[in-house]
Write an enzyme that holds these catalytic residues in place. Structure first.
Site, PDB file in Angstrom:
ATOM      1  N   HIS A  98       0.818  -1.209   0.000  1.00  0.00           N
ATOM      2  CA  HIS A  98       0.000   0.000   0.000  1.00  0.00           C
ATOM      3  C   HIS A  98       0.854   1.263   0.000  1.00  0.00           C
ATOM      4  O   HIS A  98       0.378   2.324  -0.413  1.00  0.00           O
ATOM      5  CB  HIS A  98      -0.954  -0.024   1.185  1.00  0.00           C
ATOM      6  CG  HIS A  98      -2.138  -0.905   0.954  1.00  0.00           C
ATOM      7  ND1 HIS A  98      -3.434  -0.483   1.101  1.00  0.00           N
ATOM      8  CD2 HIS A  98      -2.223  -2.206   0.543  1.00  0.00           C
ATOM      9  CE1 HIS A  98      -4.268  -1.475   0.799  1.00  0.00           C
ATOM     10  NE2 HIS A  98      -3.549  -2.526   0.469  1.00  0.00           N
ATOM     11  N   HIS A 266      -2.406 -12.095  -2.755  1.00  0.00           N
ATOM     12  CA  HIS A 266      -3.434 -12.780  -1.987  1.00  0.00           C
ATOM     13  C   HIS A 266      -3.048 -14.219  -1.632  1.00  0.00           C
ATOM     14  O   HIS A 266      -3.867 -14.959  -1.093  1.00  0.00           O
ATOM     15  CB  HIS A 266      -4.758 -12.756  -2.753  1.00  0.00           C
ATOM     16  CG  HIS A 266      -5.315 -11.381  -2.911  1.00  0.00           C
ATOM     17  ND1 HIS A 266      -6.403 -11.091  -3.713  1.00  0.00           N
ATOM     18  CD2 HIS A 266      -4.937 -10.195  -2.376  1.00  0.00           C
ATOM     19  CE1 HIS A 266      -6.654  -9.797  -3.662  1.00  0.00           C
ATOM     20  NE2 HIS A 266      -5.773  -9.236  -2.857  1.00  0.00           N
TER      21      HIS A 266
END
Length: 723
Positions: A98, A266
């Site tokens: 992020h 993920h």
């Protein structure tokens, strides 16, 4: 004493101006030109002082010890914020992801290169919930190594080590990210006034992702990429796939990299949504002092471990969420999926009739099994035919998937660092990657004096030399350290065809300079810049202030094979106020576009000002336009632009869109023409203050000195070898 209306409620400290609630200058005059973007990283905000050199400090860093401490941290679960399954690999991968994920290709802003995740707005974006906990977990390590490691480097390294601890062979790591010390409040992240507002306003047509407003990349205010629940929170994997393709492209990623990053991102960690938003404290920037910079703390319950609240989606993607494996693809493609709601009420996809053996363990008690999930973006990889084919390729060749993800992760976390010359450390990859904009080393042992003489004897006009050198260097942007004169890419596609580079004039000048470079063993890049220096020196001498413009050889010449044409297309200037040019009329004013370019080039407001005045005096406008050339000595480096701009014997009369006449007040005779960019240096109070300095009778010499210093800064902006 009885209080009166005059004394009641008075406080001895100033209110409003010291807080976000104050009505500042721009609140009173919202249409005024806001110069703050040129001051957003003033050295006065830096506690390290002007003498601190991070690159020098890095040489003292014990990299092996730092890595060992990070590896230990990955498994050192803290009671105040316990690790999922006893491992922080998912947490730190997300912190790094992020931090890097705010990068956007269009203007190079965002990214992990400055440690900006520590400050608003990014520290409080809804998509960054609980990254503040990751940074606080890293604090003991930052405290230990101090000045030898920046927050920016530490966050990205932590994410890279997390993947290594999970079992991935990473591609490498480069140190060299220097921290900023103030919020980048003047970056445009969108016009919305609330977090996660519907994205329709960002698009001409939300069903056509390519119509998203430039330079934005994320689909909604406060998100890094796309909404995990679907377009505007409405599940539709096919529609989400279209947004993913556009958004990741705007982050400089192709389809294969998009799939690799989504699947690899993920493969470890989980989503957190076992709670309610109502129980959370405000975000870090809004929380009270008792929270000490932490936000989103649960105020009504436990709020940690299995009860953590982040995105609202709840569950892991794989059976073994702390291990690097092919479990993501196995889970996604070996099951049918149905739309469900999380405990927090978020849309998520869950497998139909999944045997307990394939479920993920609870984050606190491995004997408890929990249902895996997929987001709308995950389902998009299965639904979209292009993404699905890439997934099938990865499933057939796991080693290829490992390699693709490792390289894509490296690109994601290093894309905004600029050329290889800025990279430091023992783990640099050996391969030169085209997205690094590689440039070969240039020769330094050629005769500068002889080349100067050849340029002066070439017959090229000063304005042509100035324009060519400027156009070559102006592409530099300090946001991601791309562009600039090094490499002489102005002679290659796509730059040699850009309208702003005046292709016919450029080809004529290069036809003269290239043979000079070849005859003297110099690079074309060096000769282009030296040509501009020669023109500045001759112009200064004509003005009566002879100078020698500092010049450092060593630029190289890039080849077409070293140049990613599509990637370089985003560097094309749409306007250049320094040369009084715009490709067309834009909604944004010419002076605002000037500020944007000046900030990307790393210029201060005074440097921008002196460069404008000098470029006008030199007659270096696009196409030889007379606008702003307020001098009778065109080609001499004089401060006449400022002298005549501030002369009250003149009047300034609009005669068309972005065009003005400067007339003699007494006779009405037209003396010069000008643009909005020209006149803003007389109308804006701050810029006028700078202009008046150079208009003073005693500052003609200072004007030349300051112009030369600013000119050299532009020419050397991409010479990282000099620093």
């Amino acid at each position: 004493m009885t209080k009166t209306n005059e004394t009641a409620g008075k406080c001895p400290v100033m209110h409003g101006g010291n807080t976000a609630q104050g009505a500042g200058v721009m609140a009173w005059w919202p249409n005024a030109l806001n110069l703050d973007i040129l001051h957003q990283h003033d050295r006065k905000t830096d506690p390290m002082g002007a003498g601190f050199n991070y690159r020098a400090a890095l040489k003292e860093l014990d990299v092996a010890a730092l890595k060992a401490d990070l590896r230990a941290l990955m498994h050192d679960s803290q009671d105040w914020w316990p690790a999922d399954w006893g491992s922080y690999v998912g947490m730190f991968a997300r912190v790094a992801w992020h931090a890097a994920g705010s990068y956007r290709l269009a203007d190079g802003r965002g990214g992990a290169g400055t440690g900006n995740q520590r400050f608003a707005p990014l520290n409080s974006w809804p998509d960054n919930v609980n990254t503040d906990k990751g940074r606080r977990l890293l604090w003991p390590i930052k405290k230990k190594y101090g000045n030898k490691i920046s927050w920016a480097d530490l966050m990205v390294l932590a994410g890279t080590i997390a993947y290594e601890e999970a079992g991935l062979k990473t591609y490498g790591f480069a140190f060299g990210r220097e921290d900023i010390w103030h919020p980048e409040k003047d970056i445009y992240w969108g016009s919305e006034k609330e977090w996660l507002a519907p994205s329709d306003g960002r698009y001409g047509d939300v069903t056509k992702p390519e119509t998203m407003e430039n330079p934005l990349a994320a689909v909604q205010m406060g998100l890094i990429y796309v909404n995990p629940e679907g377009v505007n929170g409405k599940p539709d994997p096919a529609a989400t796939a279209l947004q993913m393709r556009e958004t990741f492209a705007r982050m400089a990623m192709n389809d294969e990299e998009t799939v690799a990053l989504t699947a690899g991102g993920h493969t470890i960690g989980k989503c957190h949504g076992n709670g309610t938003v109502d129980a959370l404290s405000p975000d870090p920037e809004a929380a009270g002092p008792e929270f000490q910079g932490l936000g989103w703390m649960n105020t009504k319950g436990r709020g940690i471990g299995r009860n953590t609240m982040v995105s609202g989606i709840e569950g892991a993607w794989t059976t073994n969420p702390t291990k690097w494996d092919m479990g993501y693809f196995e889970m996604l493609f070996n099951n049918e999926w149905e739309l469900k709601k999380s405990p927090a009420g978020a849309h998520q996809w869950e497998p139909v009739n999944l045997p307990e053996a394939f479920m993920a363990p609870d984050v606190e008690d491995p004997s408890i099994k929990t249902m895996p999930i997929m987001t709308d973006a995950d389902m998009a990889l299965k639904v979209d035919p292009i993404y699905r084919a890439i997934c099938e390729k990865f499933m057939a060749d796991p080693a290829y998937f490992d390699e693709c993800f490792a390289k894509a992760w490296f690109k994601l976390t290093h894309r905004d660092m600029g050329p290889r010359a800025r990279w430091i450390g023992p783990d640099l990859p050996a391969e030169d990657l085209i997205w690094q904009d590689p440039v070969p080393a240039g020769a330094t042992d050629w005769d500068i004096g002889a080349v100067k003489a050849a340029i002066r004897a070439s017959g090229l006009a000063r304005a042509d030399l100035i324009a060519t050198a400027w156009d070559s260097a102006r592409t530099y942007r300090g946001s991601d350290m791309r562009g600039g004169a090094n490499g002489a890419r102005i002679r290659l596609a796509p730059q040699n065809g850009w309208e702003g580079n005046e292709p016919e004039r450029l080809a004529r000048v290069l036809a003269v300079l290239e043979p000079i470079a070849a005859a003297h063993g110099a690079s074309v890049a060096d000769v282009i810049v030296l040509g501009g220096s020669v023109a500045v020196e001759d112009a200064a001498a004509e003005a009566g202030y002879p100078v020698e413009v500092p010049f450092a050889p060593g630029r190289g010449d890039a080849s077409a094979e070293m140049t990613d044409v599509e990637s370089f297309a985003v560097l094309e200037p749409l306007a250049d106020g320094f040369r009084n040019w715009a490709k067309k009329d834009y909604v944004v004013s010419p002076e605002e576009m000037l500020l944007d370019r000046a900030q990307l080039m790393g210029l201060t407001a005074p440097q921008m000002t002196v460069l404008i005045g000098g470029m006008r005096a030199l007659g270096a406008n696009y196409g030889g336009s007379p606008d702003g050339v307020m001098t009778d000595r065109v080609g001499a480096l004089t401060p006449d632009f400022f002298v005549n701009l501030t002369d009250m014997a003149n009047a300034w009369v609009p005669v068309g869109k972005n065009r003005y006449e400067i007339r003699d007040r007494a006779t009405g005779a037209v003396k010069w023409t000008a643009s909005r960019v020209d006149l803003v240096f007389g109308s804006n109070s701050v810029l006028r203050a700078y202009a008046e300095v150079y208009a003073q009778d005693d500052n003609a010499g200072k004007f030349v000195e300051d112009f030369v210093a600013a000119w050299v800064r532009v020419m050397n902006a991409d010479r990282f070898d000099l620093s």
